[in-house]
Design a protein around this motif. Structure first.
Motif, PDB file in Angstrom:
ATOM      1  N   ILE A 142       3.404  12.982  -5.059  1.00 53.61           N
ATOM      2  CA  ILE A 142       2.703  12.175  -4.057  1.00 53.61           C
ATOM      3  C   ILE A 142       1.300  11.827  -4.556  1.00 53.61           C
ATOM      4  CG2 ILE A 142       1.628  12.272  -1.766  1.00 53.61           C
ATOM      5  CD1 ILE A 142       4.090  13.784  -0.803  1.00 53.61           C
ATOM      6  N   CYS A 143       0.611  12.788  -5.150  1.00 54.58           N
ATOM      7  CA  CYS A 143      -0.724  12.531  -5.697  1.00 54.58           C
ATOM      8  C   CYS A 143      -0.668  11.432  -6.760  1.00 54.58           C
ATOM      9  CB  CYS A 143      -1.311  13.801  -6.299  1.00 54.58           C
ATOM     10  SG  CYS A 143      -1.644  15.117  -5.101  1.00 54.58           S
ATOM     11  N   ILE A 144       0.336  11.499  -7.623  1.00 55.89           N
ATOM     12  CA  ILE A 144       0.488  10.494  -8.681  1.00 55.89           C
ATOM     13  C   ILE A 144       0.758   9.122  -8.069  1.00 55.89           C
ATOM     14  CG2 ILE A 144       1.954   9.733 -10.592  1.00 55.89           C
ATOM     15  CD1 ILE A 144       2.399  12.732 -11.238  1.00 55.89           C
ATOM     16  N   LEU A 145       1.693   9.055  -7.136  1.00 55.59           N
ATOM     17  CA  LEU A 145       2.054   7.768  -6.528  1.00 55.59           C
ATOM     18  C   LEU A 145       0.888   7.148  -5.771  1.00 55.59           C
ATOM     19  CD1 LEU A 145       5.695   8.518  -5.323  1.00 55.59           C
ATOM     20  CD2 LEU A 145       5.009   6.708  -6.912  1.00 55.59           C
ATOM     21  N   LYS A 146       0.150   7.959  -5.030  1.00 55.88           N
ATOM     22  CA  LYS A 146      -1.028   7.439  -4.327  1.00 55.88           C
ATOM     23  C   LYS A 146      -1.990   6.787  -5.318  1.00 55.88           C
ATOM     24  CE  LYS A 146      -1.456  10.377  -0.202  1.00 55.88           C
ATOM     25  NZ  LYS A 146      -2.295  11.416   0.467  1.00 55.88           N
ATOM     26  N   ASN A 147      -2.194   7.457  -6.441  1.00 55.94           N
ATOM     27  CA  ASN A 147      -3.095   6.941  -7.461  1.00 55.94           C
ATOM     28  C   ASN A 147      -2.582   5.627  -8.041  1.00 55.94           C
ATOM     29  OD1 ASN A 147      -3.860   7.213 -10.739  1.00 55.94           O
ATOM     30  ND2 ASN A 147      -5.531   7.603  -9.311  1.00 55.94           N
TER      31      ASN A 147
ATOM     32  N   SER B 269       0.827  -1.202   0.000  1.00 54.96           N
ATOM     33  CA  SER B 269       0.000   0.000   0.000  1.00 54.96           C
ATOM     34  C   SER B 269       0.862   1.254   0.000  1.00 54.96           C
ATOM     35  CB  SER B 269      -0.895   0.016   1.251  1.00 54.96           C
ATOM     36  OG  SER B 269      -0.113   0.184   2.426  1.00 54.96           O
ATOM     37  N   TRP B 270       0.240   2.387  -0.334  1.00 51.51           N
ATOM     38  CA  TRP B 270       0.931   3.668  -0.277  1.00 51.51           C
ATOM     39  C   TRP B 270       1.433   3.950   1.142  1.00 51.51           C
ATOM     40  CZ3 TRP B 270       3.569   7.602  -1.935  1.00 51.51           C
ATOM     41  CH2 TRP B 270       3.590   8.789  -1.208  1.00 51.51           C
ATOM     42  N   GLU B 271       0.613   3.655   2.134  1.00 53.10           N
ATOM     43  CA  GLU B 271       0.991   3.923   3.519  1.00 53.10           C
ATOM     44  C   GLU B 271       2.235   3.142   3.922  1.00 53.10           C
ATOM     45  OE1 GLU B 271      -2.967   5.232   2.722  1.00 53.10           O
ATOM     46  OE2 GLU B 271      -2.094   3.216   2.477  1.00 53.10           O
TER      47      GLU B 271
ATOM     48  N   TYR C   1       5.222   4.810   2.069  1.00 58.22           N
ATOM     49  CA  TYR C   1       5.524   6.134   2.607  1.00 58.22           C
ATOM     50  C   TYR C   1       6.195   6.037   3.975  1.00 58.22           C
ATOM     51  CZ  TYR C   1       4.865  11.103   3.649  1.00 58.22           C
ATOM     52  OH  TYR C   1       5.081  12.419   3.963  1.00 58.22           O
ATOM     53  N   SER C   2       5.784   5.063   4.775  1.00 58.78           N
ATOM     54  CA  SER C   2       6.348   4.908   6.118  1.00 58.78           C
ATOM     55  C   SER C   2       7.819   4.523   6.090  1.00 58.78           C
ATOM     56  CB  SER C   2       5.556   3.865   6.918  1.00 58.78           C
ATOM     57  OG  SER C   2       5.752   2.565   6.373  1.00 58.78           O
ATOM     58  N   LYS C   3       8.286   3.987   4.956  1.00 59.07           N
ATOM     59  CA  LYS C   3       9.680   3.552   4.836  1.00 59.07           C
ATOM     60  C   LYS C   3      10.603   4.664   4.309  1.00 59.07           C
ATOM     61  CE  LYS C   3       8.362  -1.270   4.095  1.00 59.07           C
ATOM     62  NZ  LYS C   3       8.295  -2.392   3.136  1.00 59.07           N
ATOM     63  N   LEU C   4      10.023   5.778   3.894  1.00 58.38           N
ATOM     64  CA  LEU C   4      10.839   6.917   3.483  1.00 58.38           C
ATOM     65  C   LEU C   4      11.511   7.520   4.714  1.00 58.38           C
ATOM     66  CD1 LEU C   4       8.399   8.669   0.964  1.00 58.38           C
ATOM     67  CD2 LEU C   4      10.322   7.164   0.420  1.00 58.38           C
ATOM     68  N   SER C   5      12.557   8.275   4.496  1.00 60.78           N
ATOM     69  CA  SER C   5      13.292   8.836   5.633  1.00 60.78           C
ATOM     70  C   SER C   5      12.394   9.757   6.463  1.00 60.78           C
ATOM     71  CB  SER C   5      14.509   9.613   5.145  1.00 60.78           C
ATOM     72  OG  SER C   5      14.132  10.827   4.530  1.00 60.78           O
TER      73      SER C   5
ATOM     74  N   PHE D 102      -0.576   3.391  -6.551  1.00 59.27           N
ATOM     75  CA  PHE D 102      -0.724   2.322  -5.560  1.00 59.27           C
ATOM     76  C   PHE D 102      -2.173   1.834  -5.514  1.00 59.27           C
ATOM     77  CE2 PHE D 102       3.440   3.514  -3.937  1.00 59.27           C
ATOM     78  CZ  PHE D 102       3.921   2.319  -3.423  1.00 59.27           C
ATOM     79  N   GLN D 103      -3.119   2.725  -5.672  1.00 58.13           N
ATOM     80  CA  GLN D 103      -4.530   2.333  -5.671  1.00 58.13           C
ATOM     81  C   GLN D 103      -4.871   1.492  -6.905  1.00 58.13           C
ATOM     82  OE1 GLN D 103      -6.627   6.049  -5.395  1.00 58.13           O
ATOM     83  NE2 GLN D 103      -6.152   6.354  -3.220  1.00 58.13           N
ATOM     84  N   LYS D 104      -4.276   1.859  -8.055  1.00 58.29           N
ATOM     85  CA  LYS D 104      -4.563   1.149  -9.302  1.00 58.29           C
ATOM     86  C   LYS D 104      -3.866  -0.198  -9.381  1.00 58.29           C
ATOM     87  CE  LYS D 104      -4.277   3.200 -13.200  1.00 58.29           C
ATOM     88  NZ  LYS D 104      -3.725   3.995 -14.313  1.00 58.29           N
ATOM     89  N   GLY D 105      -2.735  -0.336  -8.688  1.00 62.71           N
ATOM     90  CA  GLY D 105      -1.978  -1.570  -8.760  1.00 62.71           C
ATOM     91  C   GLY D 105      -0.999  -1.638  -9.919  1.00 62.71           C
ATOM     92  N   VAL D 106      -0.608  -0.474 -10.446  1.00 59.80           N
ATOM     93  CA  VAL D 106       0.461  -0.444 -11.457  1.00 59.80           C
ATOM     94  C   VAL D 106       1.728  -1.038 -10.844  1.00 59.80           C
ATOM     95  CG1 VAL D 106       1.947   1.106 -12.795  1.00 59.80           C
ATOM     96  CG2 VAL D 106      -0.505   1.539 -12.661  1.00 59.80           C
ATOM     97  N   LYS D 107       2.512  -1.772 -11.626  1.00 61.11           N
ATOM     98  CA  LYS D 107       3.621  -2.514 -11.027  1.00 61.11           C
ATOM     99  C   LYS D 107       4.880  -1.680 -10.806  1.00 61.11           C
ATOM    100  CE  LYS D 107       5.513  -4.515 -15.326  1.00 61.11           C
ATOM    101  NZ  LYS D 107       5.748  -5.784 -16.057  1.00 61.11           N
ATOM    102  N   GLU D 108       5.013  -0.536 -11.510  1.00 66.11           N
ATOM    103  CA  GLU D 108       6.263   0.218 -11.370  1.00 66.11           C
ATOM    104  C   GLU D 108       6.097   1.686 -11.752  1.00 66.11           C
ATOM    105  OE1 GLU D 108      10.271   0.221 -13.925  1.00 66.11           O
ATOM    106  OE2 GLU D 108       9.948  -1.692 -12.894  1.00 66.11           O
ATOM    107  N   TYR D 109       6.827   2.533 -11.022  1.00 71.55           N
ATOM    108  CA  TYR D 109       6.935   3.958 -11.346  1.00 71.55           C
ATOM    109  C   TYR D 109       8.377   4.201 -11.780  1.00 71.55           C
ATOM    110  CZ  TYR D 109       7.029   9.056 -10.537  1.00 71.55           C
ATOM    111  OH  TYR D 109       7.169  10.416 -10.677  1.00 71.55           O
ATOM    112  N   ASP D 110       8.558   4.639 -13.027  1.00 69.50           N
ATOM    113  CA  ASP D 110       9.894   4.852 -13.585  1.00 69.50           C
ATOM    114  C   ASP D 110      10.177   6.354 -13.643  1.00 69.50           C
ATOM    115  OD1 ASP D 110      12.223   4.999 -15.152  1.00 69.50           O
ATOM    116  OD2 ASP D 110      11.682   3.220 -16.306  1.00 69.50           O
ATOM    117  N   PHE D 111      11.211   6.786 -12.883  1.00 65.38           N
ATOM    118  CA  PHE D 111      11.605   8.196 -12.888  1.00 65.38           C
ATOM    119  C   PHE D 111      12.255   8.612 -14.203  1.00 65.38           C
ATOM    120  CE2 PHE D 111      11.443   7.845  -8.223  1.00 65.38           C
ATOM    121  CZ  PHE D 111      10.893   9.065  -7.887  1.00 65.38           C
TER     122      PHE D 111
END
Length: 365
Positions: free
Chosen positions: A301-306, A166-168, A171-175, A308-317
């Protein structure tokens, strides 16, 4: 295995169905290997290049595609031809499309490529080639076995985030420092400016207007960097290419154009693509007036939350060593630049290659 050359735009158009079929069958696919991206790119940037797509067929079925162009490079003494991958510098990844049936097919294809390089006495290069893909290790090995000298040059790093859990949890693992800074800036923004609203470009009728908003924000962002940081406006050719590719990708369901707005005005924009369950963050832009609020991070953050909700497998910077990317992930892929030529063609090629490498190291090509 038979090799066939495609050197006319009409013939390029005619192989779309076979291209699509083959790309779906390979594990190493990416958005920049799609027929749509390459065909549109060549329409806009192929004026001073010769189309040369190599098709590899067996019993009438296409098992391999090398999307290439033949370019002419000049120096003060002579000119020389280079066979290189299509899409550069607009593509963050390059590649070769080969069926995953078996390694023997790749061996046959790369052996024929080696013979082509020898016969035509030409330099072959691929930029932004993902280093971690096994297929491209086979490419270098087979070229070497065919008497082709291969030179490897490190290229860009491409950080990425696996979308798991999940997003939570993520996010909890970020510094702690990053999370504290994000919370502080969000509170400050809400207090001083207002509540930011996340909006996606969903309506085809709004695409032209939304794309123009993206261009305006890009221009603001680039101007804010100033001449000392290499300020350069987006060229008209790039604007036209990106608009057409946005239209095509939107029709295919691949375009991800989003905005962060406050009081009805866009202050941040992200032009991205989604293909094969991977989100490609292509070109972000923002109003530098809001730089102190880290508005780009709030948008991200808005994009990433979305996602995680959709279940996309990867975010590529995507490629680039911007420091903010390391705040979000320690994972990255390495791209490389390979240059290959006939090892027996020593005298002439060494003169060409020496000049080429000098320019390459100086960042001139």
């Amino acid at each position: 295995m038979r090799m066939r050359e495609i050197d006319a735009l009409d013939d390029f158009y005619s192989i779309k169905k076979e291209w699509d079929r083959l790309l779906l069958s390979t594990r190493s696919k990416n958005i920049f290997l799609t027929w749509e991206w390459n065909y549109t790119w060549f329409k806009h940037y192929g004026k001073n290049k010769n189309l040369l797509i190599l098709l590899f067929e067996d019993d009438g079925e296409i098992n391999g595609i090398l999307p290439l162009v033949r370019s002419k490079y000049y120096n003060r003494i002579f000119s020389y031809d280079v066979l290189e991958n299509m899409g550069i510098p607009n593509s963050d990844y390059s590649g070769i499309i080969i069926s995953d049936k078996c390694n023997e097919i790749a061996d046959q294809i790369f052996d024929q490529l080696g013979k082509f390089i020898k016969t035509h006495r030409i330099i072959f290069q691929m930029k932004e080639l993902p280093k971690n893909v096994e297929l491209y290790q086979i490419l270098k090995k087979r070229l070497f076995l065919n008497g082709i000298y291969v030179r490897e040059q490190p290229s860009d790093h491409c950080p990425y985030i696996p979308i798991q859990g999940s997003w939570e949890e993520y996010y909890s693992k970020l510094s702690k420092k990053l999370r504290h800074d994000i919370s502080r800036r969000k509170r400050k923004f809400r207090k001083e400016i207002g509540e930011p609203v996340f909006r996606k470009c969903m309506n085809d009728d709004n695409l032209e207007n939304d794309f123009n908003i993206f261009l305006d924000l890009q221009s603001m962002k680039r101007r804010s960097k100033g001449l000392n940081e290499g300020y350069k406006e987006m060229e008209k050719s790039e604007q036209e290419f990106l608009y057409e590719i946005s239209q095509i990708f939107k029709a295919n369901g691949w375009l991800r154009l989003s905005f962060l707005e406050v009081n009805g005005a866009a202050i941040s924009c992200d032009l991205s693509f989604e293909y094969d369950n991977i989100y490609y963050d292509y070109l972000p832009a923002f109003n530098p007036q809001y730089r102190s609020y880290s508005i780009g991070i709030i948008h991200q953050i808005c994009i990433l939350k979305n996602l995680f909700q959709k279940g996309v497998k990867e975010y590529d910077f995507m490629r680039g060593n911007e420091s903010y990317k390391s705040d979000w992930t320690s994972l990255k892929r390495d791209n490389e630049h390979i240059i290959a030529y006939d090892d027996s063609f020593t005298l002439d090629i060494n003169l060409l290659f020496l000049n080429y490498v000098i320019k390459f190291r100086k960042g001139l090509i």
